[in-house]
Design an enzyme around this catalytic site. Structure first.
Site, PDB file in Angstrom:
ATOM      1  N   GLN A  84      -4.428  -5.158   6.924  1.00 59.34           N
ATOM      2  CA  GLN A  84      -5.473  -6.046   6.394  1.00 59.34           C
ATOM      3  C   GLN A  84      -5.521  -7.392   7.119  1.00 59.34           C
ATOM      4  O   GLN A  84      -6.474  -8.146   6.942  1.00 59.34           O
ATOM      5  CB  GLN A  84      -5.229  -6.319   4.893  1.00 59.34           C
ATOM      6  CG  GLN A  84      -5.418  -5.116   4.005  1.00 59.34           C
ATOM      7  CD  GLN A  84      -6.870  -4.629   3.956  1.00 59.34           C
ATOM      8  OE1 GLN A  84      -7.811  -5.370   4.214  1.00 59.34           O
ATOM      9  NE2 GLN A  84      -7.047  -3.359   3.648  1.00 59.34           N
ATOM     10  N   LYS A 133     -10.053  -1.019  10.608  1.00 62.96           N
ATOM     11  CA  LYS A 133     -10.131  -2.260   9.820  1.00 62.96           C
ATOM     12  C   LYS A 133     -10.442  -3.434  10.738  1.00 62.96           C
ATOM     13  O   LYS A 133     -10.541  -4.567  10.297  1.00 62.96           O
ATOM     14  CB  LYS A 133      -8.817  -2.530   9.100  1.00 62.96           C
ATOM     15  CG  LYS A 133      -8.235  -1.333   8.392  1.00 62.96           C
ATOM     16  CD  LYS A 133      -8.305  -1.442   6.911  1.00 62.96           C
ATOM     17  CE  LYS A 133      -7.473  -0.350   6.274  1.00 62.96           C
ATOM     18  NZ  LYS A 133      -7.864  -0.051   4.936  1.00 62.96           N
ATOM     19  N   HIS A 140       0.867  -1.178   0.000  1.00 65.44           N
ATOM     20  CA  HIS A 140       0.000   0.000   0.000  1.00 65.44           C
ATOM     21  C   HIS A 140       0.911   1.238   0.000  1.00 65.44           C
ATOM     22  O   HIS A 140       2.024   1.188   0.542  1.00 65.44           O
ATOM     23  CB  HIS A 140      -0.834  -0.047   1.287  1.00 65.44           C
ATOM     24  CG  HIS A 140      -1.913   0.978   1.384  1.00 65.44           C
ATOM     25  ND1 HIS A 140      -1.665   2.290   1.733  1.00 65.44           N
ATOM     26  CD2 HIS A 140      -3.257   0.884   1.209  1.00 65.44           C
ATOM     27  CE1 HIS A 140      -2.815   2.953   1.761  1.00 65.44           C
ATOM     28  NE2 HIS A 140      -3.792   2.123   1.446  1.00 65.44           N
ATOM     29  N   CYS A 198      -4.627   2.412  -3.764  1.00 71.77           N
ATOM     30  CA  CYS A 198      -3.397   2.900  -3.107  1.00 71.77           C
ATOM     31  C   CYS A 198      -2.273   1.882  -3.236  1.00 71.77           C
ATOM     32  O   CYS A 198      -1.480   1.690  -2.301  1.00 71.77           O
ATOM     33  CB  CYS A 198      -3.634   3.245  -1.637  1.00 71.77           C
ATOM     34  SG  CYS A 198      -4.816   4.554  -1.399  1.00 71.77           S
ATOM     35  N   ASP A 244       3.229  -4.577   7.944  1.00 69.59           N
ATOM     36  CA  ASP A 244       1.997  -3.793   7.832  1.00 69.59           C
ATOM     37  C   ASP A 244       0.822  -4.768   7.993  1.00 69.59           C
ATOM     38  O   ASP A 244       0.496  -5.531   7.090  1.00 69.59           O
ATOM     39  CB  ASP A 244       1.982  -3.117   6.447  1.00 69.59           C
ATOM     40  CG  ASP A 244       0.659  -2.409   6.174  1.00 69.59           C
ATOM     41  OD1 ASP A 244      -0.278  -2.521   6.991  1.00 69.59           O
ATOM     42  OD2 ASP A 244       0.562  -1.741   5.123  1.00 69.59           O
TER      43      ASP A 244
HETATM   44  N1  PMP Z   1      -1.715  -0.741   4.541  1.00 71.32           N
HETATM   45  C1  PMP Z   1      -2.684  -1.493   4.009  1.00 71.32           C
HETATM   46  C2  PMP Z   1      -2.359  -2.879   3.537  1.00 71.32           C
HETATM   47  C3  PMP Z   1      -3.985  -0.980   3.901  1.00 71.32           C
HETATM   48  O1  PMP Z   1      -4.947  -1.724   3.352  1.00 71.32           O
HETATM   49  C4  PMP Z   1      -4.239   0.330   4.372  1.00 71.32           C
HETATM   50  C5  PMP Z   1      -5.630   0.931   4.266  1.00 71.32           C
HETATM   51  N2  PMP Z   1      -6.270   0.740   3.059  1.00 71.32           N
HETATM   52  C6  PMP Z   1      -3.196   1.054   4.927  1.00 71.32           C
HETATM   53  C7  PMP Z   1      -1.949   0.493   5.001  1.00 71.32           C
HETATM   54  C8  PMP Z   1      -3.404   2.446   5.452  1.00 71.32           C
HETATM   55  O2  PMP Z   1      -4.248   2.446   6.558  1.00 71.32           O
HETATM   56  P1  PMP Z   1      -4.782   3.817   7.175  1.00 71.32           P
HETATM   57  O3  PMP Z   1      -5.279   4.623   6.018  1.00 71.32           O
HETATM   58  O4  PMP Z   1      -5.857   3.395   8.116  1.00 71.32           O
HETATM   59  O5  PMP Z   1      -3.631   4.470   7.861  1.00 71.32           O
END
Ligand code: PMP
Length: 410
Positions: free
Chosen positions: A206, A229, A126, A368, A203
């Site tokens: 998910q 999440k 991401h 993203c 990270d």
């Molecule tokens: N890493 C991953 C794998 C994600 O799916 C997301 C959110 N879509 C993020 C990071 C970023 O999370 P946040 O916007 O809640 O900081």
């Protein structure tokens, strides 16, 4: 399986927003990977805080402030137990995954980086796990090395061997891809990296909602996730850091609550971890909501949730594969929670807008994760994602919608 299955979630009624009508159709929420819906237990906890217990933390000596502090610190212990961390002091509250990664970049890695040092990221990250490292590298003259995916769009440990050098300072990798649903072999990656004294950030944005995570078992140095999440509220997240790194990390953001003594013109000293990394008034309601979310999913049972979701994913992928012209990305043997696809002859945005008119919420675009979408040879894909509340009727509605697209949009 597809034609005889009716699968109902035992937890569906706990999520009030799922009864929402969209364009006079019942909402079919298949965008959990973007944010999970919120159960009553979390909404009630946050409401109770604002209605009865509202006060700021840390600085007050009055009853409500002391209670809010105690309740918030209790959540730190809950998160620590939830992740299997060494202690609650290894848990830092942040705004989310993104801020937690930026915190590691600035508090941990920045002081250690010299020009020519290297950071390894993967092609399936991401943007939150790419851009902070790029910003840091630009600032410090470091280099980003990219662990590319193999032909099955997976990470192969053999491919990192050529990337690692004596200048590698960190490997940052997602636990579960937000596009492909691929679960990475974190234990193997960590073990390989640690033999070469390279720390690993995972990270977990998910992953935490779909399976039990234990940082001691994974062995990772840093683990990050967002409350929203995990059926909690937005604006709250977690950084877990191993004790030996915590000692070396320098404060990044300055402000109230992170200091010991403030003197002028210079000479301010800082408090202990984890508070030295939490400048300013925290998102107290959000943190309490996260605590309620953890309590909620633990009482439902993460193993039960995972078993239910596996069944639902099987149904989702099997149902989708019966739609004409569909192309599904990722690996059928390694996919959790999300499925990415495109429909031949239809742009993903058209698919998303059409489905929306039937109350079906999916996500379209680059998610993203532009480098990964490019690797797939696409500019945009559709993504359906599930949670503990998804039911087979939601998937049936999705498939019906996609079939209608094939009939109507030629
Ligand atoms: N890493 C991953 C794998 C994600 O799916 C997301 C959110 N879509 C993020 C990071 C970023 O999370 P946040 O916007 O809640 O900081």
């Amino acid at each position: 399986m597809a034609e005889l299955t009716v699968i109902k979630s035992p937890w569906f009624d706990d999520f009030p927003a799922l009864n929402t009508q969209v364009y006079e159709k019942r909402l079919r929420y298949l965008d959990t990977a973007a944010t999970a819906q919120t159960p009553n237990a979390v909404i009630d906890r946050m409401t109770r805080f604002y209605q009865n217990d509202y006060a700021s933390v840390h600085r007050g000596i009055h009853y409500l402030s002391a209670k809010a502090t105690e309740d918030m610190e209790h959540v730190r212990t809950q998160v620590s137990d939830f992740l299997g961390a060494e202690a609650s002091r290894n848990i830092m509250f942040t705004k989310g995954t993104t801020e937690a990664i930026n915190l590691v970049a600035n508090s941990y890695l920045r002081p250690l980086l010299s020009p020519g040092d290297e950071i390894i990221v993967t092609e399936m990250e991401h943007h939150s796990n790419l851009v902070p490292w790029q910003l840091l590298s630009e600032f410090c003259g470091a280099t980003i090395k990219v662990w590319q995916l193999n032909k099955n769009n997976e990470l192969d440990l053999n491919d990192i061997k050529d990337l690692i050098s004596r200048r590698t300072r960190l490997i940052s990798v997602t636990h579960l891809s937000n596009v492909l649903g691929t679960l990475n072999s974190i234990k193997e990656i960590v073990s390989y990296a640690h033999k070469r004294n390279i720390p690993v950030l995972v990270d977990g944005a998910q992953a935490v909602m779909h399976q039990k995570v234990n940082v001691a078992d994974l062995g990772c140095d840093f683990y990050v996730f967002s409350a929203h999440k995990l059926y909690g509220p937005t604006g709250t997240g977690i950084l877990y850091a191993k004790s030996r790194h915590l000692e070396r990390m320098v404060p990044w953001e300055g402000g109230g609550a992170m200091i010991d003594q403030v003197t002028l013109p210079m000479g301010t000293s800082y408090g202990q971890a984890p508070w030295r990394f939490e400048a300013g008034t925290p998102n107290i309601a959000g943190i309490l909501g996260l605590g309620a979310a953890i309590e909620y999913i633990e009482s439902a049972g993460l193993d039960k949730i995972a078993a239910y979701e596996n069944q639902m994913m099987e149904y989702l992928v099997e149902s989708l594969s019966q739609v004409n012209g569909i192309e599904i990305y990722g690996n059928d043997d390694n996919r959790i929670g999300v499925v990415a696809f495109n429909m031949k002859g239809h742009h993903s945005f058209d698919v998303g807008v059409f489905l929306d008119r039937y109350g079906i919420a999916i996500r379209t675009g680059h998610h993203c994760a532009m480098p990964l979408i490019k690797k797939l040879g696409q500019s945009s894909v559709c993504r359906a994602s599930i949670g503990m509340y998804t039911q087979s009727s939601d998937i049936d509605a999705l498939v019906q919608g996609l079939n209608r697209i094939n009939q109507l949009l030629r």
